[in-house]
Structures are given as C-alpha cells and as structure tokens.
Design an enzyme around this catalytic site. Structure first.
Site, PDB file in Angstrom:
ATOM      1  N   GLN A  26      44.453  36.328  41.259  1.00  0.00           N
ATOM      2  CA  GLN A  26      45.522  37.223  41.710  1.00  0.00           C
ATOM      3  C   GLN A  26      45.103  38.679  41.470  1.00  0.00           C
ATOM      4  OE1 GLN A  26      48.483  36.125  43.208  1.00  0.00           O
ATOM      5  NE2 GLN A  26      48.668  38.304  43.680  1.00  0.00           N
ATOM      6  N   ASP A  28      41.043  31.792  49.057  1.00  0.00           N
ATOM      7  CA  ASP A  28      41.506  33.094  49.564  1.00  0.00           C
ATOM      8  C   ASP A  28      40.536  33.637  50.620  1.00  0.00           C
ATOM      9  OD1 ASP A  28      43.975  33.988  48.720  1.00  0.00           O
ATOM     10  OD2 ASP A  28      43.239  34.833  46.830  1.00  0.00           O
ATOM     11  N   LYS A  88      53.894  31.233  44.864  1.00  0.00           N
ATOM     12  CA  LYS A  88      52.817  30.353  45.355  1.00  0.00           C
ATOM     13  C   LYS A  88      52.933  28.976  44.707  1.00  0.00           C
ATOM     14  CE  LYS A  88      49.643  34.134  46.265  1.00  0.00           C
ATOM     15  NZ  LYS A  88      48.577  34.996  45.757  1.00  0.00           N
TER      16      LYS A  88
END
Ligand code: NDP
Length: 295
Positions: free
Chosen positions: A94, A117, A50
């Site tokens: 994460q 997200d 990422k």
C-alpha cells in the site's frame, strides 16, 4: 445532448459476482498479502476496503503491518518472505511509503508473478512490449473495461490522457495504445491543455485537480473517464471533470464517486484470482515450477 452515465458500481458488481464463482472453482483459496507500513489513515481505509471486497469474492486477504520507522532492508526481507511463501498468490504494497523507503526498490522486489498491482518494472515492461502475460495495473484495466462497457469501438480513437503518473497515466496510455487507440499524454507542463483535450474522442482525466475539465474543453460526443478523486472543503468528493457541465456535451461519462473507483478494487481482485490460477500447481508439495517460490 446529455451523456449516458457509465455506472462503474454496476459494472464492478457484475465482475465481482463472476469472480466469486471463479474463486469457488479455483483449486485453492486465493491469498492476497497486503503490506501496510505506518499509520496513514487513508491507507488504512483503503486496505480495510480491499480486505472486505476480497472476502466477498472468496479471496483471503492477509494484512502485514509494519511500523512507519521500519528500515528499507527489513521491509525488503519481509517481502522476500512473501515471495518465497507458496501459499501467497498476490502481494501488494500500500502506497505511500515513509520517506526512508524507496518505493521503486520495494515494488521491484515483488515476484512479478505475484505483483497483482502490476507496478513492478517487469510487468510494466511486458505491457510496453504488448505481451499478453503482463499483469496490468488495476486502474488502467478498470478504465479499459468501462470503455468496453459502452460497446463503442476503440480502434483509431484519439485518447487524450491528463496525467502521466506511473500508476494511472502511463500504464493507461500503453494499454489503450495496445488496443489501437491513438494516444496523447498530457501533464502539468502541457501548453494549451484545453486545446489538446478538445481534439479527443476519449478523455481520461487523472490529474487530481478538482473539476479542471470544463464543458468547452470537450468535443461533442466524446467519452469521458474521470479517474480523479478530490475532496472538497464541504467534505464531498468530486472528480477532475466538471460533471454537471460536461455531461451536457459528452456521449458517455463516469461519475465520481461510482465510476473508476469501484473498478479499481474489482480489477485488483481479478488480478489476484488470475495469479492464483497460475499458481495452482504450487499448492502441490511436489511442484517445482518456481513461479510461486518456496518449493
Ligand atoms: P499523481 O499526483 O501521481 O499524478 C498527477 C498527474 O497529473 C501528473 O502527471 C501531473 O503532471 C498531472 N497534472 C497535475 N496537475 C495538472 C494540470 N493542472 N494540468 C495537467 N496535468 C496535471 O496522481 P495519480 O496519477 O496517482 O492520481 C491522479 C488522480 O486520480 C488523483 O485524484 C487520485 O486520487 C486519483 N486516483 C483514482 C483512482 C481510482 O481508483 N479512481 C486510482 C488512482 C488514483 P506532472 O507529471 O507534470 O507533475
């Protein structure tokens, strides 16, 4: 019939090129904060990927690493610091998190405007209410773009989704419902899964079962989106769809790798840029809009 391959890598590359132009035009360099807890090797690889992808489109990705023994309150407090920092546009945590930490509590703590997200209950609620301002999770958003890339109309299409997780199955169901599809969501307790899938104009396979979807499950001409990423004993990757068989019956199909995966990263970057555009005013010290915290 042999299906057209939906080239997720190429679609994602086009999106990233466009994002690079837009970040240059943004009033400030977008900043993505990535919270990484513990030593999970796969998580470290995802975060590294990422960060690299973000740099390529001009997004600054800052990784905040915490020990796997961190307590829930300490982690929530660090997320609050990021919420309050006006220079941070997007925050992702994460997953998975260590067992002492409740992931829902952590995700709920992210400022919804920075939740790139799209996993916070607030953004999921906006999506459920068909609000355009919802930040939509990256994988479902990527799936929609891949479907749109075929040029086929989605209106009235029967979509069968295999999997009902919070990060893929459910938000994909809401998003495609909002795009006028008729949606059936299946899961591990579904009876006669193959019969249900056979009714689909579009199949979204997201169950993490290697090659479970077979040719005789597919209505001729159906569009197949394979979200699954499974590692086989020989080290190779495969999806939830038996690609070689199913491509003989489908009209369009995504490969694994090279289908949904590259889109997920591209959509995360797009969500970050959109957050930065919304927060542009927060980078002025006189801003009191409250969206970005800090001022
Ligand atoms: P989860 O394990 O959270 O959810 C799996 C879902 O599939 C559950 O709803 C489960 O049902 C259902 N399921 C499991 N086995 C069966 C079965 N035999 N028949 C029908 N349904 C079944 O997984 P995720 O949603 O996080 O991920 C799914 C797959 O997608 C994984 O392979 C993952 O690696 C991949 N993935 C890929 C991404 C990408 O960018 N390409 C992004 C995210 C995930 P139940 O609810 O009853 O347990």
């Amino acid at each position: 019939m042999t299906a057209c391959i939906i080239d997720g890598k190429a679609v994602a590359a086009g999106i990233r090129k466009d994002l690079a132009k837009k970040t240059t035009a943004c009033s400030h360099t977008p900043v993505l904060a990535v919270v990484l807890v513990g030593e999970n090797e796969a998580s470290r690889i995802y975060v590294r990927n990422k960060k690299k992808a973000a740099a390529e489109v001009g997004i600054r990705c800052e990784v905040f690493e915490f020990s796997g023994s961190i307590g829930e309150n300490a982690l929530l407090s660090s997320i609050q610091d990021l919420n309050d920092d006006p220079h941070v546009d997007g925050i992702i945590v994460q997953l998975p998190l260590p067992p002492q930490i409740n992931p829902q509590k952590v995700l709920s703590h992210i400022n919804p405007g920075k939740d790139v997200d799209g996993f916070s209950p607030y953004n999921v609620g906006l999506l459920a209410e068909r609000e355009e301002s919802a930040v939509v999770a990256a994988t479902p958003k990527g799936i929609l773009k891949l479907l749109e890339s075929t040029g086929e109309s989605l209106e009235g299409k029967h979509v069968v989704i295999i999997g009902r997780s919070n990060i893929v199955g459910r938000p994909t169901a809401l998003l495609l419902l909002n795009h006028d599809c008729t949606v059936t969501v299946t899961h591990s307790k579904t009876v006669n899964l193959s019969d249900t899938v056979r009714q689909a104009d579009i199949v979204v396979a997201a169950c993490g079962c290697p090659k479970i979807v077979k040719k005789d499950w597919i209505k001729p001409g159906a569009i197949i989106i394979d979200v699954g990423i499974n590692r086989l004993e020989d080290g190779s990757l495969c999806g939830d769809v038996d690609f070689e068989e199913v491509k003989e019956t489908a009209s369009y199909i995504t490969p694994v790798p090279g289908g949904v995966g590259p889109m997920t990263v591209a959509m995360l970057l797009e969500n970050t840029l959109e957050a930065a555009q919304r927060h542009a005013c927060c980078h002025d010290e006189n801003c009191h809009c409250g969206r970005c915290g800090g001022n």
